[in-house]
Write an enzyme that holds these catalytic residues in place. Structure first.
Site, PDB file in Angstrom:
ATOM      1  N   CYS A 122      46.991  42.344  42.928  1.00  0.00           N
ATOM      2  CA  CYS A 122      45.988  42.788  43.899  1.00  0.00           C
ATOM      3  C   CYS A 122      44.688  42.021  43.690  1.00  0.00           C
ATOM      4  O   CYS A 122      44.079  41.513  44.643  1.00  0.00           O
ATOM      5  CB  CYS A 122      45.749  44.288  43.751  1.00  0.00           C
ATOM      6  N   CYS A 123      44.258  41.917  42.445  1.00  0.00           N
ATOM      7  CA  CYS A 123      43.035  41.174  42.136  1.00  0.00           C
ATOM      8  C   CYS A 123      43.171  39.705  42.533  1.00  0.00           C
ATOM      9  O   CYS A 123      42.204  39.099  43.017  1.00  0.00           O
ATOM     10  CB  CYS A 123      42.714  41.264  40.647  1.00  0.00           C
ATOM     11  N   CYS A 203      36.003  47.380  42.727  1.00  0.00           N
ATOM     12  CA  CYS A 203      36.687  47.999  43.853  1.00  0.00           C
ATOM     13  C   CYS A 203      36.816  49.508  43.637  1.00  0.00           C
ATOM     14  O   CYS A 203      37.012  49.974  42.509  1.00  0.00           O
ATOM     15  CB  CYS A 203      38.074  47.376  44.029  1.00  0.00           C
ATOM     16  N   CYS A 206      39.756  51.203  41.599  1.00  0.00           N
ATOM     17  CA  CYS A 206      39.902  50.812  40.199  1.00  0.00           C
ATOM     18  C   CYS A 206      38.606  50.946  39.407  1.00  0.00           C
ATOM     19  O   CYS A 206      38.458  50.351  38.337  1.00  0.00           O
ATOM     20  CB  CYS A 206      40.419  49.369  40.113  1.00  0.00           C
ATOM     21  N   CYS A 229      39.271  41.080  36.205  1.00  0.00           N
ATOM     22  CA  CYS A 229      39.982  40.900  37.475  1.00  0.00           C
ATOM     23  C   CYS A 229      40.737  39.575  37.538  1.00  0.00           C
ATOM     24  O   CYS A 229      41.704  39.451  38.285  1.00  0.00           O
ATOM     25  CB  CYS A 229      39.004  40.984  38.640  1.00  0.00           C
TER      26      CYS A 229
END
Length: 244
Positions: A122-123, A203, A206, A229
């Site tokens: 995702c990062c 984010c 998280c 990240c």
């Protein structure tokens, strides 16, 4: 002195570290922006809890310096409003808002829940890949990392060579008290979430509040074996961590 050959970024990092070893943060920034990398340097800012310090310094040196902000699509609304507030307050004139590639997000994260399954991936798609696009053509970029954040940052140097670019961390040796004192001295507005216990703000899914007395970044990716990240890794290392 000017940066000419990206293949020599490693030796250049050592040269710059030696040459500017005694420079304070503002003098260092001024030299990098105006003399060493004119037209080839950018500040990457999260507009997080401590970001106003570097942004203020840059605004006094060159308000037209490109400031790159990665809008992952998962940020707190407070962060985006703070970004707009600081941009106006400091008179920054070249904010560049970078977003993930829509086609890649559709393929890699169709339900928007990749953070819950593969946080490193995702990062990568929401931060690493967009930043890599944003940095194309630059010889150097400025980061707000600091040693007191601990973890992988504890031994942070002011100059690093990563992916044929120089990464500069002018505040590497600053303490939390120095950050607070700078905010007070220059009457800088705080991030609205800091007063609610968020000391490091990324984010929304998280990021959690930090426990009293805990380290600054303790609220990031709580419960996971993850503290960064990936934007501060080489692109190949970030890909490997994301299993790509």
């Amino acid at each position: 002195m000017s940066f000419l050959d990206p293949d020599l970024s490693g030796p250049w990092a050592a040269v710059l570290a030696d040459r500017y070893a005694r420079a304070d943060s503002v003098s260092l920034l001024r030299a990098m922006i105006l003399d060493v990398f004119p037209g080839r340097i950018t500040l990457v800012s999260s507009f997080g809890a401590e970001s106003a310090v570097l942004l203020h310094m840059v605004s006094r040196i060159d308000p037209d310096l490109p400031v790159v902000f990665i809008d992952t699509g998962k940020l707190f609304g407070e962060t985006k409003r703070y970004r707009d507030q600081l941009t106006r307050h400091l008179g920054l004139r070249n904010l560049q808002i970078i977003t993930p590639d829509p086609a890649r997000l559709k393929a890699q994260d169709p339900d928007g829940m990749l953070f819950s399954r593969k946080p490193d991936a995702c990062c990568f798609w929401r931060k690493v890949e967009p930043l890599e696009r944003a940095l194309a053509g630059y010889g150097a970029w400025i980061s707000g990392r600091k040693q007191f954040h601990g973890g992988a940052r504890a031994d942070l140097q002011r100059f690093e060579a990563v992916d044929k670019r120089i990464k500069i961390s002018p505040l590497a040796g600053w303490t939390r008290d120095q950050i607070a004192a700078y905010f007070t001295a220059h009457d800088l507005p705080p991030h609205p979430l800091e007063g609610e216990g968020y000391l490091s703000i990324g984010c929304m899914p998280c990021t959690a509040r930090a426990e009293s007395g805990a380290s600054v970044r303790s609220g990031r990716w709580q419960g996971l074996d993850k503290t960064e990240c990936g934007i501060h890794l080489s692109l190949s290392e970030a890909r490997k961590r994301a299993n790509l």
